[in-house]
Design a protein around this motif. Structure first.
Motif: not given
Length: 199
Positions: A122-133
């Motif tokens: 969970h520490t590694q998660y980043l904000n997501i933009n449309k189109g991200d995977h």
């Protein structure tokens, strides 16, 4: 004249084909998933929605040609889960959704046992933009790898934790029961890839 016409057709095909487009991929709600990844075959895709009309992400499940859905569940075969996002999301939203699913699936003792690994991923998660995977790769004996847009974020060398975390989508009481059903709905063996839209 005939040769000239053929040349024009070939030239037109290059102009009309989007850059990067490939017949070796499957498009699901605008998300492209390759048919093959690391010797694993695309077995199914599904689209998750929120409130029945907001499409949040499309997911693709990869497994070997010889794998059955049961082997995906018991961890005896490698599997890859690719999630392509259709809307932007904050990392806190992704973490919260994962925590809700894990709490629903497991007792306090189990979650305490894997607290360090859960916090690591969970520490590694980043904000997501449309189109991200985001992608989770599992290989028996090697544990779990979390990737963001094909970039490795973390590698947790625990098969037991890998199965626990993949269970957010693929185990009993998942984030979405219809999504689980769709992702594991293929003939045994040798399925053809098929797409479902699920809520």
């Amino acid at each position: 004249m005939k040769r000239y016409a053929v040349f024009l057709l070939i030239a037109a095909s290059f102009l009309l084909t989007p850059l990067g487009a490939s017949t070796d991929s499957v498009e699901t709600e605008g998300v492209d998933f390759p048919q093959q990844r690391n010797n694993l075959k695309l077995r199914s895709t599904a689209t998750a929605t929120w409130m029945k009309f907001i499409k949040v992400y499309s997911a693709a499940l990869y497994a070997s040609d010889s794998s059955s859905p049961a082997q995906v569940l018991d961890g005896s075969q490698p599997v890859s889960l690719d999630i392509g996002y259709l809307i932007p999301l904050k990392r806190e939203q992704i973490i919260k959704a994962a925590e809700v699913a894990l709490t629903r699936q497991h007792n306090v003792a189990t979650l305490s046992r894997y607290k360090q690994q859960i916090e690591e991923i969970h520490t590694q998660y980043l904000n997501i933009n449309k189109g991200d995977h985001y992608r989770i790769d599992y290989i028996p004996g090697e544990g779990l790898r979390l990737l963001h847009n094909d970039n490795l974020l973390t590698h947790i060398k625990s098969d037991a934790f890998a199965l626990l975390y993949l269970g957010i989508w693929l185990d009993e009481n998942p984030r979405s029961e219809p999504l689980l059903t769709a992702l594991l709905d293929w003939p045994d063996p040798g399925p053809e890839q098929r797409h479902y839209e699920q809520t």
